[in-house]
Design a protein around this motif. Structure first.
Motif, PDB file in Angstrom:
ATOM      1  N   PHE A  40       0.878  -1.173   0.000  1.00  0.00           N
ATOM      2  CA  PHE A  40       0.000   0.000   0.000  1.00  0.00           C
ATOM      3  C   PHE A  40       0.913   1.220   0.000  1.00  0.00           C
ATOM      4  N   HIS A  41       1.002   1.913  -1.140  1.00  0.00           N
ATOM      5  CA  HIS A  41       1.952   3.010  -1.299  1.00  0.00           C
ATOM      6  C   HIS A  41       1.215   4.277  -1.724  1.00  0.00           C
ATOM      7  N   THR A  42       1.531   5.367  -1.063  1.00  0.00           N
ATOM      8  CA  THR A  42       0.966   6.661  -1.410  1.00  0.00           C
ATOM      9  C   THR A  42       1.961   7.424  -2.275  1.00  0.00           C
ATOM     10  N   THR A 110      -7.331   6.248  -6.726  1.00  0.00           N
ATOM     11  CA  THR A 110      -7.412   7.500  -5.968  1.00  0.00           C
ATOM     12  C   THR A 110      -8.457   7.312  -4.890  1.00  0.00           C
ATOM     13  N   GLN A 114      -6.068  10.992  -2.424  1.00  0.00           N
ATOM     14  CA  GLN A 114      -4.693  10.505  -2.409  1.00  0.00           C
ATOM     15  C   GLN A 114      -4.493   9.482  -3.519  1.00  0.00           C
ATOM     16  N   LEU A 116      -2.786   6.245  -4.943  1.00  0.00           N
ATOM     17  CA  LEU A 116      -2.262   5.024  -4.347  1.00  0.00           C
ATOM     18  C   LEU A 116      -1.727   4.085  -5.418  1.00  0.00           C
ATOM     19  N   ARG A 118      -0.783  -0.048  -5.574  1.00  0.00           N
ATOM     20  CA  ARG A 118      -0.817  -1.323  -4.859  1.00  0.00           C
ATOM     21  C   ARG A 118      -0.445  -2.455  -5.810  1.00  0.00           C
ATOM     22  N   GLY A 166      -4.370   4.181   6.869  1.00  0.00           N
ATOM     23  CA  GLY A 166      -3.854   5.450   6.381  1.00  0.00           C
ATOM     24  C   GLY A 166      -4.642   6.624   6.940  1.00  0.00           C
TER      25      GLY A 166
END
Length: 281
Positions: A40-42, A110, A114, A116, A118, A166
């Protein structure tokens, strides 16, 4: 409170309930289903690398961008991509399977404004899928087919919903309330709808709720129930036998919306899906 079913109707009803349950179980066992989310990356404005994913990723005004170093490559829309590649705007609540690296699919989305990233990795998910046993459910019971009243708002209301992971805050459109009684107590739950729903038009909404089983036999973050509502104020049916889990009890990489405080049923709704069972857990 509940809607009676004759014996022949009940047999057909239970058959449909079992079919819907089996369909969800098959989805959970899909190698590219949500049990295979591997991260899980922003995305930020400064390019960043993420473990196991080629390139440096960032978000720009025109959408996510990846900058691939020499020797790095991705497959996008069936074509080999090297160097820099822009993916274009990603809409709120869009889940775009945007690129592939080997067997890993890279999903862009989104959520709450944000951006994202994944990875969906069948090799990562193999452990979870192998350990996943099943999702138990309460036996279908006609007493949990509840009659209520739909009370629409004058206009759709953008409403904030916190997320399970998050610092994301979702904004969903709420069309109105559904009002019903359980164990002599009135319940009033907000009904959220798709972004393309129009006020004064019949549709299908979603009720996120917690109840007296939450954190005990069911997920503490709550469950989801689909609801057909009329164009104007009128009668509706809530079938809690079809209450289902969101993704969060299956993966830590799912920023699911949380039920608003209002959507707390003051009784134990012993219907629908329960906590999933994983072998050894």
């Amino acid at each position: 409170m509940s809607q009676a079913l004759t014996s022949p109707d009940l047999v057909a009803y239970v058959d449909g309930w079992n079919a819907a349950r089996e369909s969800r179980e098959q989805q959970r066992r899909d190698p590219y289903g949500y049990l295979s989310y591997a991260g899980f990356h922003t995305l930020g404005t400064s390019p960043a690398r993420f473990a196991g994913i080629p390139g440096r990723w960032s978000i720009r005004a025109d959408g996510p961008v990846v900058e691939l170093a020499d020797g790095e490559e991705l497959i996008v829309a069936g074509e080999l991509v090297t160097g820099s590649h822009g993916f274009g705007p990603v809409r709120e609540r869009e889940f775009r399977r945007a690129a592939q690296h080997g067997d890993v699919i890279l999903e862009l989305s989104t959520r709450g404004g944000q951006s994202l990233l994944r990875p969906i990795d069948p090799a990562f998910g193999r452990g979870l899928r192998g350990g996943y046993d099943h999702t138990p459910a309460y036996e279908p019971d006609p007493r949990w087919i509840v009659e209520g009243q739909f009370r629409p708002f004058e206009s759709l209301r953008p409403t904030p919903f916190d997320a399970t992971v998050g610092d994301i805050v979702h904004t969903h459109l709420v069309v109105g309330e559904v009002v019903f009684t359980i164990a002599g107590t009135e319940q009033r739950l907000l009904v959220m709808v798709r972004d393309d729903q129009q006020a004064g038009v019949a549709g299908t909404g979603t009720v996120l709720f917690t109840d007296g089983t939450s954190g005990l036999t069911t997920d503490r973050h709550g469950r989801s129930l689909q609801l057909d509502f009329p164009a104007q104020a009128g009668a509706v049916t809530l079938d809690f036998n079809f209450a289902r889990n969101l993704q969060r009890p299956y993966t830590s990489f799912a920023p699911c919306p949380l039920p608003p405080a209002q959507n707390t049923v003051t009784a134990a709704v012993e219907a629908g899906e329960q906590l999933p069972v994983f072998n050894g857990g």
